[in-house]
Every structure is written in structure tokens, then in C-alpha cells.
Scaffold this motif. Sequence first.
Motif, PDB file in Angstrom:
ATOM      1  N   PHE A 179       0.812  -1.219   0.000  1.00 14.94           N
ATOM      2  CA  PHE A 179       0.000   0.000   0.000  1.00 14.94           C
ATOM      3  C   PHE A 179       0.848   1.274   0.000  1.00 14.94           C
ATOM      4  N   LYS A 180       2.118   1.137  -0.356  1.00 11.95           N
ATOM      5  CA  LYS A 180       2.999   2.300  -0.386  1.00 11.95           C
ATOM      6  C   LYS A 180       3.474   2.564  -1.810  1.00 11.95           C
ATOM      7  N   ILE A 181       3.274   3.815  -2.267  1.00  9.56           N
ATOM      8  CA  ILE A 181       3.734   4.238  -3.588  1.00  9.56           C
ATOM      9  C   ILE A 181       4.913   5.178  -3.396  1.00  9.56           C
ATOM     10  N   HIS A 182       6.023   4.842  -3.992  1.00  9.60           N
ATOM     11  CA  HIS A 182       7.241   5.625  -3.791  1.00  9.60           C
ATOM     12  C   HIS A 182       7.365   6.728  -4.843  1.00  9.60           C
ATOM     13  N   LYS A 183       6.310   7.509  -4.963  1.00  9.11           N
ATOM     14  CA  LYS A 183       6.273   8.619  -5.910  1.00  9.11           C
ATOM     15  C   LYS A 183       5.414   9.728  -5.316  1.00  9.11           C
ATOM     16  N   LEU A 184       5.295  10.835  -6.052  1.00  9.70           N
ATOM     17  CA  LEU A 184       4.450  11.941  -5.597  1.00  9.70           C
ATOM     18  C   LEU A 184       3.011  11.800  -6.056  1.00  9.70           C
ATOM     19  N   PHE A 185       2.766  10.899  -7.005  1.00  5.27           N
ATOM     20  CA  PHE A 185       1.429  10.758  -7.571  1.00  5.27           C
ATOM     21  C   PHE A 185       1.230   9.317  -8.030  1.00  5.27           C
ATOM     22  N   ASN A 279      14.896  11.267  -8.670  1.00  4.92           N
ATOM     23  CA  ASN A 279      13.721  10.415  -8.904  1.00  4.92           C
ATOM     24  C   ASN A 279      12.457  11.246  -9.057  1.00  4.92           C
ATOM     25  N   ILE A 280      12.296  12.240  -8.194  1.00  2.00           N
ATOM     26  CA  ILE A 280      11.102  13.091  -8.237  1.00  2.00           C
ATOM     27  C   ILE A 280      11.046  13.866  -9.543  1.00  2.00           C
ATOM     28  N   VAL A 281      12.170  14.472  -9.934  1.00  2.00           N
ATOM     29  CA  VAL A 281      12.219  15.259 -11.175  1.00  2.00           C
ATOM     30  C   VAL A 281      11.928  14.382 -12.380  1.00  2.00           C
ATOM     31  N   MET A 282      12.523  13.191 -12.419  1.00  2.00           N
ATOM     32  CA  MET A 282      12.317  12.270 -13.537  1.00  2.00           C
ATOM     33  C   MET A 282      10.849  11.875 -13.673  1.00  2.00           C
ATOM     34  N   SER A 283      10.168  11.684 -12.544  1.00  2.00           N
ATOM     35  CA  SER A 283       8.790  11.190 -12.580  1.00  2.00           C
ATOM     36  C   SER A 283       7.778  12.268 -12.949  1.00  2.00           C
ATOM     37  N   ILE A 284       8.066  13.540 -12.625  1.00  2.00           N
ATOM     38  CA  ILE A 284       7.066  14.595 -12.849  1.00  2.00           C
ATOM     39  C   ILE A 284       7.379  15.472 -14.062  1.00  2.00           C
ATOM     40  N   HIS A 285       8.515  15.242 -14.704  1.00  6.27           N
ATOM     41  CA  HIS A 285       8.960  16.131 -15.781  1.00  6.27           C
ATOM     42  C   HIS A 285       7.929  16.261 -16.893  1.00  6.27           C
ATOM     43  N   PHE A 286       7.342  15.141 -17.336  1.00  9.88           N
ATOM     44  CA  PHE A 286       6.447  15.189 -18.491  1.00  9.88           C
ATOM     45  C   PHE A 286       5.088  15.812 -18.151  1.00  9.88           C
ATOM     46  N   ILE A 287       4.770  15.936 -16.855  1.00 15.03           N
ATOM     47  CA  ILE A 287       3.525  16.589 -16.451  1.00 15.03           C
ATOM     48  C   ILE A 287       3.732  18.078 -16.209  1.00 15.03           C
ATOM     49  N   VAL A 288       4.924  18.447 -15.745  1.00 12.19           N
ATOM     50  CA  VAL A 288       5.197  19.827 -15.333  1.00 12.19           C
ATOM     51  C   VAL A 288       5.677  20.694 -16.500  1.00 12.19           C
ATOM     52  N   ILE A 289       6.673  20.218 -17.250  1.00 13.94           N
ATOM     53  CA  ILE A 289       7.340  21.064 -18.243  1.00 13.94           C
ATOM     54  C   ILE A 289       6.535  21.278 -19.523  1.00 13.94           C
ATOM     55  N   PRO A 290       6.084  20.223 -20.227  1.00 13.59           N
ATOM     56  CA  PRO A 290       5.393  20.450 -21.506  1.00 13.59           C
ATOM     57  C   PRO A 290       4.158  21.345 -21.431  1.00 13.59           C
ATOM     58  N   PRO A 291       3.226  21.136 -20.483  1.00 16.23           N
ATOM     59  CA  PRO A 291       2.047  22.018 -20.469  1.00 16.23           C
ATOM     60  C   PRO A 291       2.386  23.479 -20.225  1.00 16.23           C
ATOM     61  N   LEU A 292       3.496  23.733 -19.538  1.00 12.17           N
ATOM     62  CA  LEU A 292       3.903  25.115 -19.280  1.00 12.17           C
ATOM     63  C   LEU A 292       4.577  25.733 -20.501  1.00 12.17           C
ATOM     64  N   LEU A 293       5.387  24.946 -21.195  1.00 17.24           N
ATOM     65  CA  LEU A 293       6.164  25.475 -22.321  1.00 17.24           C
ATOM     66  C   LEU A 293       5.385  25.552 -23.632  1.00 17.24           C
ATOM     67  N   HIS A 294       4.438  24.639 -23.848  1.00 18.16           N
ATOM     68  CA  HIS A 294       3.743  24.591 -25.141  1.00 18.16           C
ATOM     69  C   HIS A 294       3.088  25.915 -25.526  1.00 18.16           C
ATOM     70  N   PRO A 295       2.276  26.529 -24.652  1.00 16.96           N
ATOM     71  CA  PRO A 295       1.685  27.815 -25.045  1.00 16.96           C
ATOM     72  C   PRO A 295       2.722  28.922 -25.197  1.00 16.96           C
ATOM     73  N   VAL A 296       3.807  28.848 -24.420  1.00 12.08           N
ATOM     74  CA  VAL A 296       4.878  29.851 -24.543  1.00 12.08           C
ATOM     75  C   VAL A 296       5.570  29.717 -25.892  1.00 12.08           C
ATOM     76  N   ILE A 297       5.856  28.471 -26.299  1.00 10.95           N
ATOM     77  CA  ILE A 297       6.512  28.227 -27.588  1.00 10.95           C
ATOM     78  C   ILE A 297       5.666  28.778 -28.724  1.00 10.95           C
ATOM     79  N   TYR A 298       4.371  28.470 -28.720  1.00 14.83           N
ATOM     80  CA  TYR A 298       3.493  28.952 -29.791  1.00 14.83           C
ATOM     81  C   TYR A 298       3.287  30.455 -29.706  1.00 14.83           C
TER      82      TYR A 298
END
Length: 305
Positions: A179-185, A279-298
Motif C-alpha cells: 500500500f505504499k507508492i514511492h512517488k508523488l502521484f 527520482n522526483i524530477v524524472m517522474s514529474i517532468h512530463f507533467i510539469v514542463i510540456p504544459p507550461l512550455l507549449h503555449p509559450v513556444i506557440y
Amino acid sequence: LLYRDIYTMNVSSSSLYATLIFTSFSSLNSLRYFYIMLCLLLYLLTVSANVFLMVVIYVKPNLHKPMYIFLFHLAVNGVIGSSAFYPKVMDHLLSAVQESSYVGCLFQVFCITTYGACTFTVLAVMAYDRYISICKPLWYHSIITPSKVKFLLTGAYLFPVLGVVMHIILTRTLPLCQFKIHKLFCDNWAVVKLSCVNTNINNIYGIFLTIVFVFFPFIFVIYSYVRILAVCLSISKEAQRKALRTCTPHLITFLNFSLSALFSIIYNRFEFNLPTSVNIVMSIHFIVIPPLLHPVIYGVRSQDI
């Protein structure tokens, strides 16, 4: 055999009422309020940037074109992914005990996995639109019709959602022994690993989804840009500049998300003995970075926006 099946069904049914504990938050306790403010800031920036992009596309008649309609839906996915992640993380940072119901965890898995799969399919649809626009410009308006746009968007959402729902159903049938998940989500593979029975079917189906909604769109986008590049080499300098100007934001967005998703898939599938912060950065990178950068890039690269 019958006793084992009945036992597995009972344990699986009782798992619905289980409570899962997230262990990675313990390393953040010393700077808990800093991380809360950081998450709040990133969440507000991400949602604001994507919603602003959506509003601009909606209110500007000159942006009511297929390319920007697809971009609108890319921004929608960004809001979905961010909203499935940040509020729950901030709630856990504010809580003395970081836990979630099993049903709530599966719902987060559904939202985050759907965000990832739909982002890839929408990016593939955008690549198809750019391919037709540059490689077959005379037939563009007869091929990319309003009904075709609706058809492409329906497929870009419907198939990933159906695939992820089946993924959740397979995960739901597994009895939990840990019952333990070793992640933030919650992510699907982390939940599957909590089971004490054979998970080969879940593993094979997860690989199947990765091939269909990650590998195939990736290959299609790369193929589209190879064809676009071949056409660009045979046209005038002015036409080349125009083609590159319209394709560059999409290509940057695609590479940004693909690399982020690749890191996440590799991290989730293989065990790495890395520092907790990495570990934390690796696991959350695809949720945190792309949604923030996509509208900025366009917003930076697109003259119309």
C-alpha cells in the motif's frame, strides 16, 4: 484453484476501499511551504498560459483554422494534465499524512495517462495537418475539411480514452498486497507493482498502449517532417522560410513532449538507484514542463498568435 480464484476476487473487491500512502513526500517536509508555493505558482502559470491561448484562438476569427483548432485542444490537454497533478500534490504537502483512496488513485492514473496519450495523438494530427499544408497545398482545403477536422479530433480523443479505460479495468482487477507508492502521484505501473499476483497481462497491455499511442505517433510525426523537409529543399527560399515558420513551433513542442515522455517511460519501467530529488524530477517532468512550455513556444514562435 477455485478457492484461489474466490480469494483473489475477494481481495480485489476489498482493494477498492484500500488507502495508499505516498512515501516520497517525506523528503520534502523540511521545505514543505516552499514547495507548496512553487506548485501553486507553476499551476497558476500553466493554467493561465493555456487558457489564455485557448481564449485567443476562440475570439480571433483569423485563428479559426485547423492548425489552431488542433492547438486549442493541445492546450486543453495541458490543463487536464496539470489539474490531475498539482492540486493533489499541494493537498498532500498540506497534510500530515500523504494518502489517497484506491479509487482516487485510479482516477488520477486515468487523467494523467489520458493526458499523455491524447497529447501524442493530437501532436500526430497536427503533423498530418502540416504535412498536407506544405506537401499538398493545392488540395489542402479539399482534404482538411471541417468534417475531417472533427473526425481527426474524435479519433485523437476516443481511442486513447478507450485504451486507458481498459488499462484501468485490468489494474482494478488486481488484488493489492502492498500500500505504499514511492512517488508523488499515482501512475499505472506503480499501482500494478503493489499487487501480489501475476501481472503479465497488465504489462503486455501497457507495452501495447505505449506502442500504439507513443511509438506509432512518434514515427508518423518523424515521417511527416522527413517528407516536409524533402519538399522544402525543392522550393524557393521564401516558401522555405514560410514553411519553417509554421512548422518550427510544432516540431519544438513535439520534441519537448517526446523527450519528457521518454524519460518518464524509462524511469517507470526500470528501477534506478538515483537520489530522491532526481527520482522526483524524472517522474514529474512530463507533467510539469510540456504544459507550461507549449503555449509559450506557440506564443513566441507564431506570428498570428
